[in-house]
Design an enzyme around this catalytic site. Sequence first.
Site, PDB file in Angstrom:
ATOM      1  N   PHE A 108       0.814  -1.218   0.000  1.00 62.71           N
ATOM      2  CA  PHE A 108       0.000   0.000   0.000  1.00 62.71           C
ATOM      3  C   PHE A 108       0.849   1.271   0.000  1.00 62.71           C
ATOM      4  CE2 PHE A 108       0.832  -0.165   4.522  1.00 62.71           C
ATOM      5  CZ  PHE A 108       0.701   1.137   4.989  1.00 62.71           C
ATOM      6  N   LYS A 109       2.102   1.177   0.433  1.00 62.78           N
ATOM      7  CA  LYS A 109       2.960   2.365   0.469  1.00 62.78           C
ATOM      8  C   LYS A 109       3.168   2.945  -0.932  1.00 62.78           C
ATOM      9  CE  LYS A 109       3.614   1.244   4.819  1.00 62.78           C
ATOM     10  NZ  LYS A 109       4.881   0.900   5.414  1.00 62.78           N
ATOM     11  N   ASP A 110       3.041   2.110  -1.970  1.00 62.46           N
ATOM     12  CA  ASP A 110       3.207   2.613  -3.339  1.00 62.46           C
ATOM     13  C   ASP A 110       2.198   3.703  -3.668  1.00 62.46           C
ATOM     14  OD1 ASP A 110       5.344   0.941  -4.192  1.00 62.46           O
ATOM     15  OD2 ASP A 110       3.944  -0.704  -4.546  1.00 62.46           O
ATOM     16  N   LEU A 113       3.717   6.833  -2.124  1.00 62.20           N
ATOM     17  CA  LEU A 113       5.092   7.201  -2.458  1.00 62.20           C
ATOM     18  C   LEU A 113       5.330   7.383  -3.951  1.00 62.20           C
ATOM     19  CD1 LEU A 113       6.987   5.203   0.263  1.00 62.20           C
ATOM     20  CD2 LEU A 113       6.686   7.669   0.071  1.00 62.20           C
ATOM     21  N   THR A 141       7.761   0.325   3.495  1.00 66.91           N
ATOM     22  CA  THR A 141       8.027   1.717   3.144  1.00 66.91           C
ATOM     23  C   THR A 141       9.334   1.847   2.376  1.00 66.91           C
ATOM     24  OG1 THR A 141       6.754   2.692   4.949  1.00 66.91           O
ATOM     25  CG2 THR A 141       8.563   4.000   4.080  1.00 66.91           C
TER      26      THR A 141
END
Length: 455
Positions: A108-110, A113, A141
Amino acid sequence: MKYVSTRGQAPQLDFADVLLSGPAVDGGLYVPETWPPLPAGWSTPRPYAELAADVVWPYVEGAVARADLDAMVAEAYAGFAHPDVVPLVEVEPGLHVMELFHGPTLAFKDIALQLVGRLFDAELTRRGERATILVATSGDTGSAAIAGCAGRDRLDIVVLHPAGRVSEVQRRQMTTVDAPNVLNIAIEGTFDDCQDLVKAVFADAPLRERLRLSAMNSINWARIAAQIPYYVAAAAALRGQELAVSVPSGNFGNILAGWIARRGGAPIGQLVVGSNRNDILARWVATGSLVAEAVEPTLSPSMDIQVSSNHERLLFELSGRDGAATAEWMTRFRQLGAVEVPVDPVFAAAAVDDDATLAELRDLHRRTGYLADPHTAVGIAAARAVGAVGGDRPVVAMATAHPAKFPDAVEQATGVRPPLPDHLADLLARPERYEVLPADLDALRGRLNALAATS
């Protein structure tokens, strides 16, 4: 939009300065001066990139031109593997999974970011400056930040991960990236050690200035802002029904974005915190006490955390935006390892150990055919434990990682070993590049000074 520190002793900044600064100079975290409502028409179905740009716009207005934001958001999500970017899948009656793992690093960090990297590059280009991103990661992350920064002209990135405490896939997604502006360091300690080192380096004003340090952890407000839209998308997909959202929670940034979406008008009636054995957040919801314990390794390593940085942002709100009270709570917690703080009744929580995680993975796959990763299983199991599943609201469980990132746990539970997508199929054969350092500030400071000398 202006931004204020949760500890009340730092100057107000605009979005561009908050983006580049990381934590505030008083040790606090930046939050908007006011919380904007969701944009008109948020519940109208439309492509995710359009919704995301509308939701993020009030937070960046004045620092980014609207046409530039639209272009960056569209570019950020153009390469995701699913046309819906964050598809919502009903896995059983009343239980939906929002898949947040279709980006380049399968987590989900994509979603944040891929956008934040572009915001950084654009602002640094405008200023004619260069910056070094310093990131602590519990697993996901780091690779997402590297994917957002690798090869960018204006950025160097240094990522700290806890040695031996991330999955092999997570580690290799960081350490096999061959780019001259990427440095990976394995810290002999826990994620909390990594996070403490990052905070200490940011507190070193001369080094911070020499390297032009910035952060892409969720201590950076831009990370949170970019996560708000998928909660809005979940509510829109369910036609504006009041829903419960369950989130596997470590550093509290993901579920905080859900709280902010609710504050803006999204019909979220309950926010379920899913914890593993490192259950400080679940104990806080139950008792109002934050009590740190030793970090234990689990099958859901991205949640192996006892100091949840983004919790400070919520506590600032629950204090009535009292910076002095927030600073006192955080100082007491760091000094004593325990503090009494407020709880918002919208939160429910449950702790799920490894046995229960495996049971949820196995049972969900057996009954529905759905293959989840261990973190997503924690979120689903927590929703069941608090009685949200089968209640009077639809439940959306945030699926934070692709099952192929944790193939050993998934195979142990289900007998199925999920393959990596084609673009990562040879990941385990790629050469790795990383250094190992003790959990020691002087050792890290020395390495960063050496980096500064060559920059």
